[in-house]
Design a protein around this motif. Structure first.
Motif, PDB file in Angstrom:
ATOM      1  N   PRO A 111      10.688  43.011  55.273  1.00 21.22           N
ATOM      2  CA  PRO A 111       9.315  42.769  54.808  1.00 21.22           C
ATOM      3  C   PRO A 111       9.301  41.644  53.773  1.00 21.22           C
ATOM      4  N   LEU A 112       8.362  40.724  53.899  1.00 14.06           N
ATOM      5  CA  LEU A 112       8.248  39.587  52.995  1.00 14.06           C
ATOM      6  C   LEU A 112       7.075  39.812  52.049  1.00 14.06           C
ATOM      7  N   CYS A 113       7.357  39.770  50.753  1.00 18.78           N
ATOM      8  CA  CYS A 113       6.346  40.141  49.760  1.00 18.78           C
ATOM      9  C   CYS A 113       5.982  39.016  48.793  1.00 18.78           C
ATOM     10  N   LYS A 114       6.606  37.855  48.953  1.00 16.46           N
ATOM     11  CA  LYS A 114       6.458  36.819  47.928  1.00 16.46           C
ATOM     12  C   LYS A 114       5.918  35.512  48.494  1.00 16.46           C
ATOM     13  N   GLY A 115       4.930  35.605  49.379  1.00 11.86           N
ATOM     14  CA  GLY A 115       4.296  34.405  49.908  1.00 11.86           C
ATOM     15  C   GLY A 115       5.043  33.828  51.092  1.00 11.86           C
ATOM     16  N   ASN A 116       4.771  32.535  51.373  1.00  9.54           N
ATOM     17  CA  ASN A 116       5.372  31.896  52.540  1.00  9.54           C
ATOM     18  C   ASN A 116       5.867  30.480  52.259  1.00  9.54           C
ATOM     19  N   ALA A 117       6.024  30.122  50.982  1.00 10.92           N
ATOM     20  CA  ALA A 117       6.480  28.774  50.614  1.00 10.92           C
ATOM     21  C   ALA A 117       8.002  28.760  50.458  1.00 10.92           C
ATOM     22  N   LEU A 118       8.655  27.841  51.159  1.00 10.78           N
ATOM     23  CA  LEU A 118      10.109  27.706  51.110  1.00 10.78           C
ATOM     24  C   LEU A 118      10.501  26.459  50.318  1.00 10.78           C
ATOM     25  N   ASP A 119      11.521  26.580  49.478  1.00  5.75           N
ATOM     26  CA  ASP A 119      12.000  25.444  48.696  1.00  5.75           C
ATOM     27  C   ASP A 119      13.094  24.697  49.460  1.00  5.75           C
ATOM     28  N   GLN A 120      12.786  24.316  50.688  1.00  6.16           N
ATOM     29  CA  GLN A 120      13.755  23.616  51.536  1.00  6.16           C
ATOM     30  C   GLN A 120      12.981  22.865  52.615  1.00  6.16           C
ATOM     31  N   PHE A 121      13.558  21.753  53.135  1.00  2.00           N
ATOM     32  CA  PHE A 121      12.830  20.970  54.128  1.00  2.00           C
ATOM     33  C   PHE A 121      12.992  21.531  55.545  1.00  2.00           C
ATOM     34  N   PHE A 122      13.820  22.569  55.687  1.00  3.99           N
ATOM     35  CA  PHE A 122      13.893  23.307  56.949  1.00  3.99           C
ATOM     36  C   PHE A 122      14.063  24.778  56.625  1.00  3.99           C
ATOM     37  N   CYS A 123      13.840  25.640  57.609  1.00  3.63           N
ATOM     38  CA  CYS A 123      13.955  27.076  57.377  1.00  3.63           C
ATOM     39  C   CYS A 123      15.426  27.457  57.231  1.00  3.63           C
ATOM     40  N   GLU A 124      15.739  28.095  56.123  1.00  4.92           N
ATOM     41  CA  GLU A 124      17.107  28.468  55.797  1.00  4.92           C
ATOM     42  C   GLU A 124      17.121  29.916  55.358  1.00  4.92           C
ATOM     43  N   MET A 125      18.169  30.623  55.704  1.00  3.02           N
ATOM     44  CA  MET A 125      18.214  32.065  55.461  1.00  3.02           C
ATOM     45  C   MET A 125      18.047  32.447  53.981  1.00  3.02           C
ATOM     46  N   PRO A 126      18.758  31.813  53.036  1.00  2.00           N
ATOM     47  CA  PRO A 126      18.562  32.186  51.627  1.00  2.00           C
ATOM     48  C   PRO A 126      17.122  32.026  51.163  1.00  2.00           C
ATOM     49  N   GLN A 127      16.424  31.012  51.700  1.00  2.00           N
ATOM     50  CA  GLN A 127      15.029  30.814  51.316  1.00  2.00           C
ATOM     51  C   GLN A 127      14.140  31.937  51.839  1.00  2.00           C
ATOM     52  N   ILE A 128      14.418  32.423  53.041  1.00  2.00           N
ATOM     53  CA  ILE A 128      13.662  33.561  53.583  1.00  2.00           C
ATOM     54  C   ILE A 128      13.951  34.819  52.763  1.00  2.00           C
ATOM     55  N   LEU A 129      15.212  35.010  52.388  1.00  2.00           N
ATOM     56  CA  LEU A 129      15.576  36.190  51.591  1.00  2.00           C
ATOM     57  C   LEU A 129      14.894  36.176  50.232  1.00  2.00           C
ATOM     58  N   ASN A 130      14.663  34.976  49.686  1.00  2.00           N
ATOM     59  CA  ASN A 130      13.964  34.882  48.397  1.00  2.00           C
ATOM     60  C   ASN A 130      12.536  35.396  48.480  1.00  2.00           C
ATOM     61  N   LEU A 131      11.978  35.415  49.687  1.00  2.00           N
ATOM     62  CA  LEU A 131      10.607  35.904  49.868  1.00  2.00           C
ATOM     63  C   LEU A 131      10.549  37.392  50.180  1.00  2.00           C
ATOM     64  N   SER A 132      11.706  38.014  50.403  1.00  2.00           N
ATOM     65  CA  SER A 132      11.714  39.414  50.825  1.00  2.00           C
ATOM     66  C   SER A 132      11.536  40.343  49.632  1.00  2.00           C
ATOM     67  N   CYS A 133      11.150  41.568  49.938  1.00  2.00           N
ATOM     68  CA  CYS A 133      11.006  42.579  48.899  1.00  2.00           C
ATOM     69  C   CYS A 133      12.387  42.913  48.328  1.00  2.00           C
ATOM     70  N   SER A 134      12.469  43.085  47.033  1.00  2.00           N
ATOM     71  CA  SER A 134      13.754  43.196  46.343  1.00  2.00           C
ATOM     72  C   SER A 134      14.593  44.373  46.822  1.00  2.00           C
ATOM     73  N   ASP A 135      13.966  45.433  47.323  1.00  2.00           N
ATOM     74  CA  ASP A 135      14.720  46.621  47.718  1.00  2.00           C
ATOM     75  C   ASP A 135      15.300  46.536  49.129  1.00  2.00           C
ATOM     76  N   PHE A 136      14.925  45.490  49.887  1.00  2.00           N
ATOM     77  CA  PHE A 136      15.276  45.466  51.300  1.00  2.00           C
ATOM     78  C   PHE A 136      16.326  44.417  51.677  1.00  2.00           C
ATOM     79  N   TYR A 137      16.561  43.409  50.816  1.00  2.00           N
ATOM     80  CA  TYR A 137      17.424  42.309  51.234  1.00  2.00           C
ATOM     81  C   TYR A 137      18.910  42.615  51.063  1.00  2.00           C
ATOM     82  N   LEU A 138      19.245  43.769  50.473  1.00  2.00           N
ATOM     83  CA  LEU A 138      20.652  44.076  50.211  1.00  2.00           C
ATOM     84  C   LEU A 138      21.453  44.239  51.497  1.00  2.00           C
ATOM     85  N   ARG A 139      20.851  44.749  52.565  1.00  2.00           N
ATOM     86  CA  ARG A 139      21.598  44.908  53.817  1.00  2.00           C
ATOM     87  C   ARG A 139      21.975  43.543  54.406  1.00  2.00           C
TER      88      ARG A 139
END
Length: 320
Positions: free
Chosen positions: A165-193
């Motif tokens: 689940p993504l809880c922090k908007g949809n803006a990425l700090d990268q010029f292409f879609c990258e996994m760490p940037q998507i994880l930065n938008l996820s809810c804090s309790d869910f990205y540990l897996r």
């Protein structure tokens, strides 16, 4: 607060908001992209058409060129289009596809570079067993393993990342879609897996890195024992391009993902991401052809044959 079900698009990081600089970025990336297409395309065509280059080293180089063509085609055209049309938008499905193909192609390339270090190790340290250890079937199996490992790794990470689940908007700090940037938008309790999967992938990458280092340690020892200067030069000229490509790939990727947070900034992240995602596919053909006389001779023969056929075509058409 938003979740992944309500997000239909992401906003990529723009290189600049100034229209003139956006057009400059477009033309710069277009030049780099065309250079990558030309360089890698020539290597693929030359190796495929020249029977003398149907050896394990050039078979792996052909696979590397294919991966480089794919990896730069995933990120650069979309970035060029966004600059040309003055937009930052990428669709949710397009972002997921970018994440998958970026990790698939770059992962497969890293595994392939590991296999190529083994190829150089066997060629220099165990030359009498080269034909046995690196027969055509073994080479196909190793290349297929690199592609398959990259594919499965990317599939696992992409499916897991985009199920969060993504809880922090949809803006990425990268010029292409990258996994760490998507994880930065996820809810804090869910990205540990996903972090757990990343740790497993990091351990696998580290094992490959250790294998490359140990291979080159043995190669260096063997090279120091070569009595003739000509033999030493030949061994050095075949290993140097691979070592340069590995160093460029690993050093830029490590700096991008392991740099201290204290020196991190959007502009620095942007420059570093260009260095590891755009520059290597464009310069790898130059690195491999610069000191490889065999490849240069084959390329020269291919170009001479092409131009001679082009020049003879009008005259033959006229006589017919």
């Amino acid at each position: 607060m938003s979740n992944s079900s309500s997000i239909t698009q992401f906003l990529l990081l723009a290189f600049t908001d100034t229209r003139e600089l956006q057009l400059l970025h477009f033309w710069l990336f277009l030049g780099i992209y065309l250079a990558a297409l030309l360089g890698n395309g020539l290597i693929i065509t030359t190796i495929a058409c020249d029977q003398h280059l149907h050896t394990p080293m050039y078979f792996f180089l052909l696979n590397l060129a294919l991966l480089d063509l794919g990896s730069i085609s995933i990120t650069v055209p979309k970035s060029m289009a966004n600059s040309l049309w003055d937009t930052r938008v990428i669709s949710y499905a397009g972002c997921a596809a970018q994440v998958f193909f970026v990790y698939f192609l770059f992962g497969a390339e890293y595994f392939l570079l590991t296999i190529m270090s083994y190829d150089r190790y066997v060629a220099i340290c165990k030359p009498l067993h080269y034909g046995t250890l690196l027969g055509s079937r073994a080479c196909v199996h190793m290349a297929a393993a690199a592609w398959a490992t990259g594919f499965l790794n990317a599939l696992l990470h992409t499916a897991n990342t985009f199920s969060l689940p993504l809880c922090k908007g949809n803006a990425l700090d990268q010029f292409f879609c990258e996994m760490p940037q998507i994880l930065n938008l996820s809810c804090s309790d869910f990205y540990l897996r996903e972090l757990g999967l990343l740790v497993v992938s990091a351990c696998l990458a580290f094992m490959c890195f250790v294998f490359i280092v140990l291979s080159y340690e043995q190669i260096l020892r063997a090279m120091l024992r070569i009595p003739s200067e000509q033999g030493w030069h030949k061994a050095f000229s075949t290993c140097l391009p691979h070592l340069a490509v590995v160093s460029l790939f690993v050093s830029t990727a490590m700096f991008a993902y392991l740099k201290p947070p204290s020196i991190s900034s959007p502009s620095l992240d942007l420059v570093v991401s260009v260095l590891y995602s755009v520059v290597p596919p464009a310069v790898n053909p130059l690195i491999y052809s610069m000191r490889n006389q065999e490849l240069k001779d084959a390329l020269r023969k291919l170009m001479a044959g092409f131009f001679s056929k082009s020049l003879n075509f009008p005259s033959s058409a006229y006589h017919s």
